[in-house]
Design a protein around this motif. Sequence first.
Motif, PDB file in Angstrom:
ATOM      1  N   LYS A  59       0.814  -1.334  -0.078  1.00 19.91           N
ATOM      2  CA  LYS A  59      -0.123  -0.144   0.010  1.00 19.91           C
ATOM      3  C   LYS A  59       0.823   1.145  -0.025  1.00 19.91           C
ATOM      4  O   LYS A  59       0.474   2.010  -0.506  1.00 19.91           O
ATOM      5  N   ALA A  60       2.068   1.320   0.709  1.00 26.76           N
ATOM      6  CA  ALA A  60       2.944   2.386   0.785  1.00 26.76           C
ATOM      7  C   ALA A  60       3.543   2.587  -0.573  1.00 26.76           C
ATOM      8  O   ALA A  60       3.903   3.581  -0.992  1.00 26.76           O
ATOM      9  N   LEU A  81      10.622   5.099  -0.056  1.00 21.98           N
ATOM     10  CA  LEU A  81       9.264   5.387   0.753  1.00 21.98           C
ATOM     11  C   LEU A  81       9.689   6.084   2.035  1.00 21.98           C
ATOM     12  O   LEU A  81       8.811   6.485   2.728  1.00 21.98           O
ATOM     13  N   THR A  82      10.893   6.261   2.312  1.00 16.74           N
ATOM     14  CA  THR A  82      11.445   7.118   3.510  1.00 16.74           C
ATOM     15  C   THR A  82      11.867   8.412   3.197  1.00 16.74           C
ATOM     16  O   THR A  82      12.470   9.131   4.117  1.00 16.74           O
ATOM     17  N   GLU A  94       8.119   6.579   8.084  1.00 17.46           N
ATOM     18  CA  GLU A  94       9.435   7.130   8.774  1.00 17.46           C
ATOM     19  C   GLU A  94      10.467   5.986   8.804  1.00 17.46           C
ATOM     20  O   GLU A  94      11.655   6.541   8.486  1.00 17.46           O
ATOM     21  N   ARG A  95      10.387   5.040   8.743  1.00 15.11           N
ATOM     22  CA  ARG A  95      11.486   3.863   8.452  1.00 15.11           C
ATOM     23  C   ARG A  95      10.859   2.524   8.002  1.00 15.11           C
ATOM     24  O   ARG A  95       9.694   2.302   8.068  1.00 15.11           O
ATOM     25  N   LEU A  96      11.736   1.786   7.467  1.00 18.56           N
ATOM     26  CA  LEU A  96      11.595   0.728   6.768  1.00 18.56           C
ATOM     27  C   LEU A  96      11.658  -0.483   7.890  1.00 18.56           C
ATOM     28  O   LEU A  96      12.616  -0.696   8.510  1.00 18.56           O
ATOM     29  N   PRO A  97      10.403  -1.221   7.855  1.00 14.98           N
ATOM     30  CA  PRO A  97      10.513  -2.302   8.999  1.00 14.98           C
ATOM     31  C   PRO A  97      11.080  -3.626   8.531  1.00 14.98           C
ATOM     32  O   PRO A  97      11.526  -3.638   7.468  1.00 14.98           O
ATOM     33  N   LEU A  98      11.806  -4.378   9.225  1.00 18.64           N
ATOM     34  CA  LEU A  98      12.370  -5.634   8.962  1.00 18.64           C
ATOM     35  C   LEU A  98      11.041  -6.854   9.049  1.00 18.64           C
ATOM     36  O   LEU A  98      10.056  -6.567   9.370  1.00 18.64           O
TER      37      LEU A  98
END
Length: 138
Positions: A59-60, A81-82, A94-98
């Motif tokens: 979605k992002a 995206l960040t 804000e940040r990319l998740p793992l």
Amino acid sequence: MTSRVRRVEVRGRAALGVALVALAGCATGEKAGRSVEQQEQLDRDKTVVARAQALELAKAVEIHKLLTGRYPSNAEGLTALTLSLPGAQGPILERLPLDPWKQPWRYENPGVHNPASFDLYSAGPDTYAGNDDDVGNW
């Protein structure tokens, strides 16, 4: 120091040593103490979480396309995206998740599974991409 006090100190150090070894094992993600069935269930649960995360990240990526008119390139990857975009009040994320296995998400544009758009996926429990345990937006 009496011999009783020394014995208590030695026992205390031994107990602390055992506790530290156990804690270190937990911190490094060792699977000690888990049965095969428990580990398989944990991997299944993580796979469910990974599917949900993949759909949210997708979605992002779609929001990025709405704002820019295109999907991020392979060179930009999910890092796009960040970053702040023109017309936006900040980055999409804000940040990319793992992923649930503490690995970075993978992105391909165009996708192999989605040639008209992109693939966004986790390499899954074995952390190797390109096999049956991968989890993605397909």
